[in-house]
Design a protein around this motif. Structure first.
Motif, PDB file in Angstrom:
ATOM      1  N   ASP A 270       1.569 -47.158 -30.672  1.00  0.00           N
ATOM      2  CA  ASP A 270       1.711 -46.688 -30.115  1.00  0.00           C
ATOM      3  C   ASP A 270       1.151 -45.165 -29.886  1.00  0.00           C
ATOM      4  O   ASP A 270       2.262 -44.549 -30.551  1.00  0.00           O
ATOM      5  N   PRO A 271       0.376 -44.658 -29.309  1.00  0.00           N
ATOM      6  CA  PRO A 271      -0.392 -43.404 -29.425  1.00  0.00           C
ATOM      7  C   PRO A 271       0.477 -42.338 -29.042  1.00  0.00           C
ATOM      8  O   PRO A 271       0.939 -41.088 -29.954  1.00  0.00           O
ATOM      9  N   SER A 272       1.283 -42.803 -28.080  1.00  0.00           N
ATOM     10  CA  SER A 272       2.728 -41.295 -28.007  1.00  0.00           C
ATOM     11  C   SER A 272       2.931 -41.150 -29.098  1.00  0.00           C
ATOM     12  O   SER A 272       3.323 -40.002 -29.270  1.00  0.00           O
ATOM     13  N   ALA A 273       4.508 -42.353 -29.277  1.00  0.00           N
ATOM     14  CA  ALA A 273       5.235 -41.858 -29.997  1.00  0.00           C
ATOM     15  C   ALA A 273       4.392 -41.143 -31.281  1.00  0.00           C
ATOM     16  O   ALA A 273       5.396 -40.502 -32.389  1.00  0.00           O
ATOM     17  N   LEU A 274       3.551 -41.702 -32.076  1.00  0.00           N
ATOM     18  CA  LEU A 274       2.888 -41.233 -33.221  1.00  0.00           C
ATOM     19  C   LEU A 274       2.228 -39.500 -32.559  1.00  0.00           C
ATOM     20  O   LEU A 274       2.493 -39.139 -33.730  1.00  0.00           O
ATOM     21  N   GLY A 275       2.133 -39.380 -31.332  1.00  0.00           N
ATOM     22  CA  GLY A 275       1.698 -37.608 -31.549  1.00  0.00           C
ATOM     23  C   GLY A 275       2.559 -37.526 -31.035  1.00  0.00           C
ATOM     24  O   GLY A 275       2.995 -35.917 -32.337  1.00  0.00           O
TER      25      GLY A 275
END
Length: 126
Positions: A16-21
């Protein structure tokens, strides 16, 4: 011949790149942009100016293929064509394609552990 001149970026896969970002933004203060990463600028005042990128990619990205790792390091280089030729002469697994864009010239080599390594010659003004 000068080979690697610095680290241009660190890229890795995330479910989940958005959550990680958002986690990196909220807890470590990274200015994660809409494209999913951040740019650290450095240099100036008489020293070479440049940038290092940090970016999370979707878990199913093919960008790091044929590498087998969940990450990829991008190294800045002074002369991409000369370095790729030298790596080929040295028997390294150099990918047959290069990309040229307004961001510079890109080529890739696979290290002995199967990691795809991106080599980046920035445009002259960076």
């Amino acid at each position: 011949m000068q080979r690697v001149t610095g680290i241009g970026g660190i890229f890795f896969k995330s479910p989940d790149p958005s959550a990680l970002g958002a986690w990196y933004r909220d807890h470590l203060g990274l200015d994660v942009t809409e494209w999913g990463g951040t740019m650290f600028t450095w240099g100036g005042d008489g020293s070479p100016k440049g940038m290092t990128l940090w970016s999370a990619f979707a878990q199913d990205t093919e960008y790091m293929a044929p590498g087998t790792a969940s990450f990829m390091i991008n190294f800045r280089v002074a002369d991409l064509d000369a370095l790729l030729a030298a790596l080929r002469d040295e028997g390294c697994h150099v990918l047959d394609r290069t990309d040229v864009s307004e961001q510079g010239k890109f080529g890739w080599v696979i290290d002995p552990d199967g990691n795809k390594v991106e080599l980046w010659e920035p445009p002259a003004e960076q």
